[in-house]
Design a protein around this motif. Structure first.
Motif, PDB file in Angstrom:
ATOM      1  N   MET A   1      -3.631 -13.514  12.147  1.00  0.00           N
ATOM      2  CA  MET A   1      -3.989 -12.996  10.828  1.00  0.00           C
ATOM      3  C   MET A   1      -4.282 -14.159   9.900  1.00  0.00           C
ATOM      4  N   SER A   2      -5.365 -14.081   9.141  1.00  0.00           N
ATOM      5  CA  SER A   2      -5.720 -15.151   8.229  1.00  0.00           C
ATOM      6  C   SER A   2      -4.755 -15.190   7.060  1.00  0.00           C
ATOM      7  N   GLU A   3      -4.721 -16.353   6.374  1.00  0.00           N
ATOM      8  CA  GLU A   3      -3.829 -16.488   5.225  1.00  0.00           C
ATOM      9  C   GLU A   3      -4.165 -15.472   4.150  1.00  0.00           C
ATOM     10  N   SER A   4      -5.474 -15.233   3.925  1.00  0.00           N
ATOM     11  CA  SER A   4      -5.868 -14.270   2.903  1.00  0.00           C
ATOM     12  C   SER A   4      -5.428 -12.864   3.277  1.00  0.00           C
TER      13      SER A   4
ATOM     14  N   GLN B   1       0.262   2.917   9.367  1.00  0.00           N
ATOM     15  CA  GLN B   1       0.509   2.249  10.645  1.00  0.00           C
ATOM     16  C   GLN B   1      -0.352   1.000  10.789  1.00  0.00           C
ATOM     17  N   MET B   2      -1.612   1.083  10.339  1.00  0.00           N
ATOM     18  CA  MET B   2      -2.500  -0.069  10.441  1.00  0.00           C
ATOM     19  C   MET B   2      -2.031  -1.211   9.545  1.00  0.00           C
ATOM     20  N   VAL B   3      -1.529  -0.885   8.359  1.00  0.00           N
ATOM     21  CA  VAL B   3      -1.013  -1.921   7.462  1.00  0.00           C
ATOM     22  C   VAL B   3       0.180  -2.621   8.107  1.00  0.00           C
ATOM     23  N   GLN B   4       1.064  -1.851   8.723  1.00  0.00           N
ATOM     24  CA  GLN B   4       2.217  -2.443   9.405  1.00  0.00           C
ATOM     25  C   GLN B   4       1.765  -3.364  10.536  1.00  0.00           C
ATOM     26  N   ALA B   5       0.709  -2.942  11.263  1.00  0.00           N
ATOM     27  CA  ALA B   5       0.195  -3.768  12.355  1.00  0.00           C
ATOM     28  C   ALA B   5      -0.400  -5.070  11.824  1.00  0.00           C
ATOM     29  N   ILE B   6      -1.138  -4.989  10.718  1.00  0.00           N
ATOM     30  CA  ILE B   6      -1.720  -6.195  10.119  1.00  0.00           C
ATOM     31  C   ILE B   6      -0.618  -7.137   9.655  1.00  0.00           C
ATOM     32  N   ALA B   7       0.433  -6.573   9.069  1.00  0.00           N
ATOM     33  CA  ALA B   7       1.561  -7.390   8.621  1.00  0.00           C
ATOM     34  C   ALA B   7       2.250  -8.087   9.789  1.00  0.00           C
TER      35      ALA B   7
ATOM     36  N   GLY C   1       0.658  -9.214  12.433  1.00  0.00           N
ATOM     37  CA  GLY C   1      -0.221 -10.205  13.031  1.00  0.00           C
ATOM     38  C   GLY C   1      -1.484  -9.674  13.665  1.00  0.00           C
ATOM     39  N   THR C   2      -1.661  -8.354  13.710  1.00  0.00           N
ATOM     40  CA  THR C   2      -2.902  -7.799  14.239  1.00  0.00           C
ATOM     41  C   THR C   2      -4.068  -8.201  13.338  1.00  0.00           C
ATOM     42  N   PRO C   3      -5.198  -8.638  13.911  1.00  0.00           N
ATOM     43  CA  PRO C   3      -6.340  -9.032  13.071  1.00  0.00           C
ATOM     44  C   PRO C   3      -6.764  -7.907  12.128  1.00  0.00           C
ATOM     45  N   ALA C   4      -7.012  -8.259  10.890  1.00  0.00           N
ATOM     46  CA  ALA C   4      -7.425  -7.269   9.899  1.00  0.00           C
ATOM     47  C   ALA C   4      -8.873  -6.862  10.145  1.00  0.00           C
TER      48      ALA C   4
ATOM     49  N   PRO D   1     -12.811  -5.437   9.228  1.00  0.00           N
ATOM     50  CA  PRO D   1     -13.743  -5.737   8.138  1.00  0.00           C
ATOM     51  C   PRO D   1     -13.469  -4.851   6.924  1.00  0.00           C
ATOM     52  N   GLY D   2     -13.496  -5.452   5.748  1.00  0.00           N
ATOM     53  CA  GLY D   2     -13.201  -4.720   4.527  1.00  0.00           C
ATOM     54  C   GLY D   2     -11.843  -5.065   3.961  1.00  0.00           C
ATOM     55  N   TRP D   3     -10.963  -5.591   4.807  1.00  0.00           N
ATOM     56  CA  TRP D   3      -9.617  -5.919   4.327  1.00  0.00           C
ATOM     57  C   TRP D   3      -9.661  -7.116   3.379  1.00  0.00           C
ATOM     58  N   ASP D   4     -10.285  -8.198   3.817  1.00  0.00           N
ATOM     59  CA  ASP D   4     -10.395  -9.382   2.972  1.00  0.00           C
ATOM     60  C   ASP D   4     -11.547  -9.278   1.978  1.00  0.00           C
ATOM     61  N   ASN D   5     -12.564  -8.488   2.322  1.00  0.00           N
ATOM     62  CA  ASN D   5     -13.733  -8.331   1.458  1.00  0.00           C
ATOM     63  C   ASN D   5     -14.243  -6.900   1.587  1.00  0.00           C
ATOM     64  N   PRO D   6     -14.036  -6.055   0.578  1.00  0.00           N
ATOM     65  CA  PRO D   6     -14.442  -4.645   0.683  1.00  0.00           C
ATOM     66  C   PRO D   6     -15.910  -4.442   1.037  1.00  0.00           C
ATOM     67  N   HIS D   7     -16.772  -5.384   0.661  1.00  0.00           N
ATOM     68  CA  HIS D   7     -18.198  -5.219   0.945  1.00  0.00           C
ATOM     69  C   HIS D   7     -18.503  -5.300   2.441  1.00  0.00           C
ATOM     70  N   GLN D   8     -17.562  -5.789   3.242  1.00  0.00           N
ATOM     71  CA  GLN D   8     -17.769  -5.868   4.685  1.00  0.00           C
ATOM     72  C   GLN D   8     -17.502  -4.537   5.389  1.00  0.00           C
ATOM     73  N   LEU D   9     -16.911  -3.593   4.688  1.00  0.00           N
ATOM     74  CA  LEU D   9     -16.651  -2.275   5.267  1.00  0.00           C
ATOM     75  C   LEU D   9     -17.969  -1.535   5.477  1.00  0.00           C
ATOM     76  N   GLN D  10     -18.173  -1.009   6.679  1.00  0.00           N
ATOM     77  CA  GLN D  10     -19.419  -0.318   7.003  1.00  0.00           C
ATOM     78  C   GLN D  10     -19.138   1.026   7.670  1.00  0.00           C
ATOM     79  N   PRO D  11     -20.018   2.010   7.463  1.00  0.00           N
ATOM     80  CA  PRO D  11     -19.872   3.292   8.166  1.00  0.00           C
ATOM     81  C   PRO D  11     -20.004   3.099   9.674  1.00  0.00           C
ATOM     82  N   ARG D  12     -19.429   4.035  10.415  1.00  0.00           N
ATOM     83  CA  ARG D  12     -19.557   4.014  11.876  1.00  0.00           C
ATOM     84  C   ARG D  12     -20.310   5.262  12.324  1.00  0.00           C
ATOM     85  N   TYR D  13     -21.494   5.043  12.881  1.00  0.00           N
ATOM     86  CA  TYR D  13     -22.307   6.128  13.412  1.00  0.00           C
ATOM     87  C   TYR D  13     -22.437   5.960  14.922  1.00  0.00           C
ATOM     88  N   LEU D  14     -22.409   7.066  15.641  1.00  0.00           N
ATOM     89  CA  LEU D  14     -22.576   7.029  17.089  1.00  0.00           C
ATOM     90  C   LEU D  14     -23.988   7.418  17.511  1.00  0.00           C
TER      91      LEU D  14
END
Length: 251
Positions: free
Chosen positions: A1-4, A206-212, A214-217, A219-232
């Protein structure tokens, strides 16, 4: 997990705002980072997400405090309705950026599995009706409220489903309808649309606990603009555009 990422883990009493607009029934929910449920609101029936989302967010938060208490904004980022997903993700990015808080994108199918309840166990297929005979499919194991991804989410045709669902597997979601399940392999089918945002709060916590831990965060966690929709799949409008281009190329 990054410092940020480590620095962005909110205190347990800060709020998570969960946005669910991936299906016809829109909803929002409020809970704490520690997993305590506070309140939720369901939208009016039908595709009214663009009209109701922001006023309902203001109303829900205003009933219990202020936006300054938000620590995370979470959103069901797909698969699901193309328009609904775009509306929800855009709102989550805007709120995350404005307040300087993480934006957390969640799988619509995993939220659906969490909606089965903590007592549910076994292997389940989450299936969304993508219209036109298409289905969005994810297969998961569920035990003690924890989800394990068995097969990556993918787009399938409705006629493929009976061969993909193994004996003893349960199925849930709007995509369960109008499927010719064979008598030799009866399934525990729960036909319903996407559950309300309350289910997503569980997954977000649960995901927040995992990030805390050491699970890699994502996209969107450190920079909201990196959050993208997921289409199949591509949208119907894009399919029509490609078809027209192909026809023009042949003429």
């Amino acid at each position: 997990m990054s410092e940020s990422s480590a620095q962005k883990i909110p205190a347990d009493d800060r709020w998570i705002l969960m946005i669910e607009t991936s299906q016809r029934q829109g909803s929002i929910a409020l809970g704490t980072v520690a997993g305590e449920f506070i309140d939720e609101q369901l939208f009016s029936p039908g595709l009214v997400h663009s009209k109701e989302l922001m006023p309902r967010i203001d109303d829900l938060i205003g009933q219990h405090g202020s936006r300054s208490q938000l620590g995370i904004v979470a959103v069901s980022r797909g698969p699901g309705s193309f328009t609904g997903i775009r509306i929800g993700v855009a709102a989550a990015k805007a709120i995350g950026w404005a307040l300087g808080i993480p934006a957390l994108g969640l799988s619509s199918l995993e939220c659906m599995i969490h909606g089965l309840g903590a007592e549910t166990r076994g292997r389940w297929a989450a299936i969304l009706d993508a219209s036109g005979g298409d289905r969005d499919l994810g297969i998961f194991d569920l035990k003690d409220g924890k989800i394990e991804v068995i097969e990556d989410e993918r787009a399938v045709r409705v006629e493929e489903l009976p061969s993909l669902i193994t004996e003893g597997m349960g199925v849930v979601g709007s995509g369960c309808r109008d499927v010719d399940w064979p008598e030799s392999n009866p399934v525990a089918s729960i036909e319903r649309d996407q559950p309300p945002a309350k289910s997503g709060l569980i997954l977000a916590s649960q995901m927040v606990q995992a990030i805390a831990s050491g699970t890699p965060a994502p996209p969107g966690w450190d920079n909201p603009h990196q959050l993208q929709p997921r289409y199949l799949r591509v949208s119907r409008a894009e399919e029509v555009r490609r078809q027209k281009l192909a026809e023009q190329g042949r003429s």
